[in-house]
Design a protein around this motif. Sequence first.
Motif, PDB file in Angstrom:
ATOM      1  N   LEU A  12      28.772  39.039  49.860  1.00 28.38           N
ATOM      2  CA  LEU A  12      27.940  38.373  48.851  1.00 28.38           C
ATOM      3  C   LEU A  12      27.598  39.319  47.709  1.00 28.38           C
ATOM      4  CD1 LEU A  12      25.500  36.312  51.126  1.00 28.38           C
ATOM      5  CD2 LEU A  12      27.393  35.442  49.733  1.00 28.38           C
ATOM      6  N   ALA A  13      27.266  40.570  48.053  1.00 30.69           N
ATOM      7  CA  ALA A  13      26.940  41.555  47.024  1.00 30.69           C
ATOM      8  C   ALA A  13      28.162  41.843  46.159  1.00 30.69           C
ATOM      9  CB  ALA A  13      26.432  42.844  47.673  1.00 30.69           C
ATOM     10  N   ALA A  14      29.327  41.966  46.796  1.00 28.13           N
ATOM     11  CA  ALA A  14      30.556  42.228  46.052  1.00 28.13           C
ATOM     12  C   ALA A  14      30.895  41.061  45.134  1.00 28.13           C
ATOM     13  CB  ALA A  14      31.704  42.484  47.031  1.00 28.13           C
ATOM     14  N   LEU A  15      30.717  39.830  45.642  1.00 24.52           N
ATOM     15  CA  LEU A  15      31.004  38.646  44.833  1.00 24.52           C
ATOM     16  C   LEU A  15      30.104  38.604  43.605  1.00 24.52           C
ATOM     17  CD1 LEU A  15      32.443  35.943  44.425  1.00 24.52           C
ATOM     18  CD2 LEU A  15      30.691  34.880  45.866  1.00 24.52           C
ATOM     19  N   ALA A  16      28.805  38.891  43.809  1.00 19.34           N
ATOM     20  CA  ALA A  16      27.866  38.876  42.685  1.00 19.34           C
ATOM     21  C   ALA A  16      28.259  39.919  41.642  1.00 19.34           C
ATOM     22  CB  ALA A  16      26.450  39.151  43.194  1.00 19.34           C
ATOM     23  N   LEU A  17      28.692  41.086  42.095  1.00 20.52           N
ATOM     24  CA  LEU A  17      29.087  42.144  41.169  1.00 20.52           C
ATOM     25  C   LEU A  17      30.380  41.789  40.432  1.00 20.52           C
ATOM     26  CD1 LEU A  17      28.591  45.056  40.137  1.00 20.52           C
ATOM     27  CD2 LEU A  17      30.064  45.826  41.987  1.00 20.52           C
ATOM     28  N   ILE A  18      31.349  41.263  41.162  1.00 20.35           N
ATOM     29  CA  ILE A  18      32.655  40.968  40.571  1.00 20.35           C
ATOM     30  C   ILE A  18      32.564  39.820  39.568  1.00 20.35           C
ATOM     31  CG2 ILE A  18      34.951  40.071  41.132  1.00 20.35           C
ATOM     32  CD1 ILE A  18      34.761  41.648  43.781  1.00 20.35           C
ATOM     33  N   LEU A  19      31.637  38.882  39.797  1.00 15.71           N
ATOM     34  CA  LEU A  19      31.506  37.744  38.887  1.00 15.71           C
ATOM     35  C   LEU A  19      30.963  38.153  37.524  1.00 15.71           C
ATOM     36  CD1 LEU A  19      30.196  34.897  41.226  1.00 15.71           C
ATOM     37  CD2 LEU A  19      32.468  35.148  40.217  1.00 15.71           C
ATOM     38  N   ILE A  20      30.341  39.344  37.458  1.00 16.11           N
ATOM     39  CA  ILE A  20      29.863  39.840  36.162  1.00 16.11           C
ATOM     40  C   ILE A  20      31.057  40.394  35.397  1.00 16.11           C
ATOM     41  CG2 ILE A  20      28.349  41.490  35.001  1.00 16.11           C
ATOM     42  CD1 ILE A  20      26.607  41.478  37.515  1.00 16.11           C
ATOM     43  N   PRO A  21      31.381  39.834  34.228  1.00 13.24           N
ATOM     44  CA  PRO A  21      32.550  40.319  33.481  1.00 13.24           C
ATOM     45  C   PRO A  21      32.447  41.811  33.182  1.00 13.24           C
ATOM     46  CG  PRO A  21      31.752  38.246  32.564  1.00 13.24           C
ATOM     47  CD  PRO A  21      30.720  38.697  33.561  1.00 13.24           C
ATOM     48  N   GLY A  22      33.499  42.533  33.480  1.00 19.06           N
ATOM     49  CA  GLY A  22      33.539  43.971  33.257  1.00 19.06           C
ATOM     50  C   GLY A  22      34.913  44.390  32.776  1.00 19.06           C
TER      51      GLY A  22
END
Length: 213
Positions: A12-22
Amino acid sequence: MVPASLAGTFALAALALILIPGPSVLFVVGRSLALGRLGGLLSVLGNALGMLPAIALVALGVGTLVAQSVVVFTIMKIAGAAYLVYLGVQVIRHRNDHTDSETDAPRRRPSPWRLVGEGFVVGATNPKTIVFFVAVLPQFVDYGAGNIPFQLAELGLIFFTIALACDSVWALAAGSARAFLARHPRSLPRLGAAGGVMMIGLGGALVFTGSKS
């Protein structure tokens, strides 16, 4: 093996981070605008595969040494940024290639292996991946269960899978937008140039982004 509760929390933490455009999203969108859906997806695959060396280094304990070395971090950052700029310049130089006839287009397009390889180099030369894994993965390890390297590798592969899926969505979206605009042939060179400019800008931004800390 990582306990299911910790693995789920990390996912869940990884998904939240990855969904932020970078940076990865900008790279994928730029490639998709320049090369279309297939080119974008192959770039996503290569970029994700570039994470595997970082996962292996962190699991084996070498990642901490790399993350703490200013020299190694700087060399990797500059090399990765320079390669992104190079790819962007190449895209701009060849922006008119895909407006040729159908018989010429396949000859001019980069091979799938080349697209995957270019994405791999971008992913593998991103030192922030190692720093992220070193800082985050150990927080989700069950040290009482032992076999720490295997747990770190397992968490890294969870991140790899989620990143591959999410970045593929970006590639499909940007590639579909390119396909829609491609109904007007004159727009293709502009889209290619836009993708190249995005990659050059991303490379420049990576060079001037803060220090290792």
